[in-house]
Design an enzyme around this catalytic site. Structure first.
Site, mmCIF file in Angstrom:
data_model
loop_
_atom_site.group_PDB
_atom_site.id
_atom_site.type_symbol
_atom_site.label_atom_id
_atom_site.label_comp_id
_atom_site.label_asym_id
_atom_site.label_seq_id
_atom_site.Cartn_x
_atom_site.Cartn_y
_atom_site.Cartn_z
ATOM 1 N N GLY A 1 0.829 -1.207 0.000
ATOM 2 C CA GLY A 1 0.000 0.000 0.000
ATOM 3 C C GLY A 1 0.857 1.248 0.000
ATOM 4 O O GLY A 1 0.571 2.218 0.702
ATOM 5 N N SER B 1 1.532 3.347 -2.526
ATOM 6 C CA SER B 1 1.331 4.346 -3.586
ATOM 7 C C SER B 1 0.675 5.630 -3.097
ATOM 8 O O SER B 1 0.777 6.668 -3.742
ATOM 9 C CB SER B 1 0.463 3.731 -4.690
ATOM 10 O OG SER B 1 -0.705 3.163 -4.126
ATOM 11 N N GLY C 1 16.947 10.938 -7.385
ATOM 12 C CA GLY C 1 18.134 10.064 -7.316
ATOM 13 C C GLY C 1 17.908 8.787 -6.527
ATOM 14 O O GLY C 1 18.849 8.033 -6.278
ATOM 15 N N TYR D 1 -12.953 -3.740 11.008
ATOM 16 C CA TYR D 1 -11.668 -3.028 10.980
ATOM 17 C C TYR D 1 -10.906 -3.238 12.293
ATOM 18 O O TYR D 1 -9.720 -3.576 12.288
ATOM 19 C CB TYR D 1 -11.944 -1.537 10.735
ATOM 20 C CG TYR D 1 -10.702 -0.696 10.549
ATOM 21 C CD1 TYR D 1 -9.954 -0.779 9.387
ATOM 22 C CD2 TYR D 1 -10.289 0.201 11.540
ATOM 23 C CE1 TYR D 1 -8.821 0.007 9.208
ATOM 24 C CE2 TYR D 1 -9.164 0.987 11.367
ATOM 25 C CZ TYR D 1 -8.423 0.889 10.205
ATOM 26 O OH TYR D 1 -7.302 1.665 10.035
HETATM 27 P P1 NAP Z 1 -5.035 5.035 1.869
HETATM 28 O O1 NAP Z 1 -4.622 6.455 1.704
HETATM 29 O O2 NAP Z 1 -6.456 4.655 1.567
HETATM 30 O O3 NAP Z 1 -4.048 4.118 0.991
HETATM 31 C C1 NAP Z 1 -4.248 2.730 0.983
HETATM 32 C C2 NAP Z 1 -3.128 2.043 0.232
HETATM 33 O O4 NAP Z 1 -3.348 0.608 0.313
HETATM 34 C C3 NAP Z 1 -3.085 2.388 -1.243
HETATM 35 O O5 NAP Z 1 -1.739 2.395 -1.666
HETATM 36 C C4 NAP Z 1 -3.839 1.225 -1.902
HETATM 37 O O6 NAP Z 1 -3.447 0.985 -3.260
HETATM 38 C C5 NAP Z 1 -3.376 0.072 -1.002
HETATM 39 N N1 NAP Z 1 -4.276 -1.086 -1.039
HETATM 40 C C6 NAP Z 1 -5.571 -1.170 -0.617
HETATM 41 N N2 NAP Z 1 -6.059 -2.402 -0.850
HETATM 42 C C7 NAP Z 1 -5.071 -3.124 -1.430
HETATM 43 C C8 NAP Z 1 -4.959 -4.442 -1.955
HETATM 44 N N3 NAP Z 1 -5.990 -5.323 -1.911
HETATM 45 N N4 NAP Z 1 -3.776 -4.829 -2.492
HETATM 46 C C9 NAP Z 1 -2.730 -3.962 -2.581
HETATM 47 N N5 NAP Z 1 -2.766 -2.705 -2.099
HETATM 48 C C10 NAP Z 1 -3.920 -2.276 -1.549
HETATM 49 O O7 NAP Z 1 -4.784 4.511 3.360
HETATM 50 P P2 NAP Z 1 -3.934 5.191 4.571
HETATM 51 O O8 NAP Z 1 -4.816 6.118 5.296
HETATM 52 O O9 NAP Z 1 -2.612 5.651 4.066
HETATM 53 O O10 NAP Z 1 -3.748 3.914 5.501
HETATM 54 C C11 NAP Z 1 -2.588 3.090 5.445
HETATM 55 C C12 NAP Z 1 -2.629 2.105 6.608
HETATM 56 O O11 NAP Z 1 -2.694 2.832 7.846
HETATM 57 C C13 NAP Z 1 -3.848 1.174 6.608
HETATM 58 O O12 NAP Z 1 -3.479 -0.100 7.068
HETATM 59 C C14 NAP Z 1 -4.787 1.832 7.607
HETATM 60 O O13 NAP Z 1 -5.676 0.913 8.197
HETATM 61 C C15 NAP Z 1 -3.779 2.370 8.615
HETATM 62 N N6 NAP Z 1 -4.315 3.477 9.419
HETATM 63 C C16 NAP Z 1 -4.653 4.662 8.851
HETATM 64 C C17 NAP Z 1 -5.155 5.677 9.645
HETATM 65 C C18 NAP Z 1 -5.524 7.022 9.080
HETATM 66 O O14 NAP Z 1 -5.994 7.878 9.874
HETATM 67 N N7 NAP Z 1 -5.357 7.276 7.802
HETATM 68 C C19 NAP Z 1 -5.319 5.477 11.023
HETATM 69 C C20 NAP Z 1 -4.976 4.254 11.571
HETATM 70 C C21 NAP Z 1 -4.460 3.256 10.759
HETATM 71 P P3 NAP Z 1 -4.155 1.809 -4.499
HETATM 72 O O15 NAP Z 1 -3.514 3.185 -4.504
HETATM 73 O O16 NAP Z 1 -3.828 1.043 -5.716
HETATM 74 O O17 NAP Z 1 -5.617 1.886 -4.188
#
Ligand code: NAP
Length: 250
Positions: free
Chosen positions: A12, A14, A54, A155
């Protein structure tokens, strides 16, 4: 640099938190591979951005829910860069729904994407990390694992499962020079929290003692600390990065 000579794989990677981790590791000298699901334009843009500074980077399309994809991604990293030192299991989704109305597919999608993926990738890196007698694994949990938010049963269960898995694996591989830890973010500014933020940002801020939402760099800093070679005596732990949200103070 801090991660010169190191090879990392971030799932994840990207967008959001994963992207900040990829950028930080690359800026500190690591060769970084990242997995994304379907957003090829975000992945291409990240590759171009790191290469223009780089850095060395490899984007891999794979579905973290599928064991065969995890095995292929890890094989590709080892074939391209010769080894794998750091694994960050970051990919995750939210599909908030009350249990009473949650269709089975939603439950399975969250558990498979957030929790099964951690098994898929940890299992895939065991052989290269064990034979190198070195590894740093960081799994992305959430404060939701220990809160009781309505609509977050799947979740929270996935993240609670990640924390239990992290502790068990840490014990299993401790003698092999591999540490396994987790990071539990609070509210971080990414696409994932966009809807909640636009509906209730003021209410959320009232609950956060530091009076700001987290930035992706706040999480990347904690991940890089745990991924560092010097952090060899912390394992099976969960670092909370939430501005004090879960402290419960008045
Ligand atoms: P995000 O912005 O929605 O990004 C999700 C990433 O996961 C993207 O790169 C997406 O790829 C990838 N992804 C989703 N499903 C996938 C699959 N089946 N196979 C491969 N890649 C997949 O999420 P985020 O907020 O950065 O969260 C990242 C992590 O932190 C997660 O585990 C989330 O539960 C955790 N987290 C986040 C928060 C928060 O406040 N944001 C809080 C607590 C925990 P694509 O770009 O191709 O869709």
């Amino acid at each position: 640099m801090r991660f010169d000579g190191r090879v990392a794989l971030v799932t994840g990677g990207s967008r959001g938190i994963g992207r900040a981790i990829v950028e930080s590791l690359a800026a500190e000298g690591a060769k970084v591979a990242f997995v994304y699901a379907s957003n090829a334009s975000a992945a291409e843009e990240l590759v171009k951005s790191i290469e223009s500074s780089g850095g060395t980077v490899l984007g891999i399309q794979a579905d973290v829910r599928k064991k065969a994809d995890a095995d292929r991604a890890v094989d590709q990293v080892v074939e391209t860069f010769g080894k794998i030192d750091i694994l960050v299991n970051n990919a995750g989704i939210v599909r908030d729904t009350l249990v009473a109305t949650m269709p089975e597919e939603k439950w399975r999608d969250v558990i498979e994407t957030n929790l099964n993926s951690v098994y898929n990738f940890c299992h895939a890196v065991m052989r290269p990390m064990m034979s190198a007698r070195y590894g740093r694994i960081v799994n992305m949990s959430s404060v939701a694992a220990r809160m009781s938010n309505q609509g977050q049963a799947a979740y929270a269960a996935s993240k609670g499962g990640i924390e239990s898995f992290t502790k068990c694996l840490a014990v299993e591989v401790a003698k092999r020079g591999i540490t396994v830890n987790a990071v539990a973010p609070g509210f971080i500014v990414t696409d994932m929290t966009e809807a909640v933020r636009s509906a209730a940002e003021d209410k959320i801020l009232k609950e956060i003692p530091t009076k700001r939402l987290g930035q992706t760099s706040d999480i990347a800093n904690a991940v890089l600390f745990l991924a560092d070679e010097k952090t060899s005596y912390i394992t099976g732990d969960v670092i909370t990065v939430d501005g004090g949200l879960t402290l419960g103070g008045l």
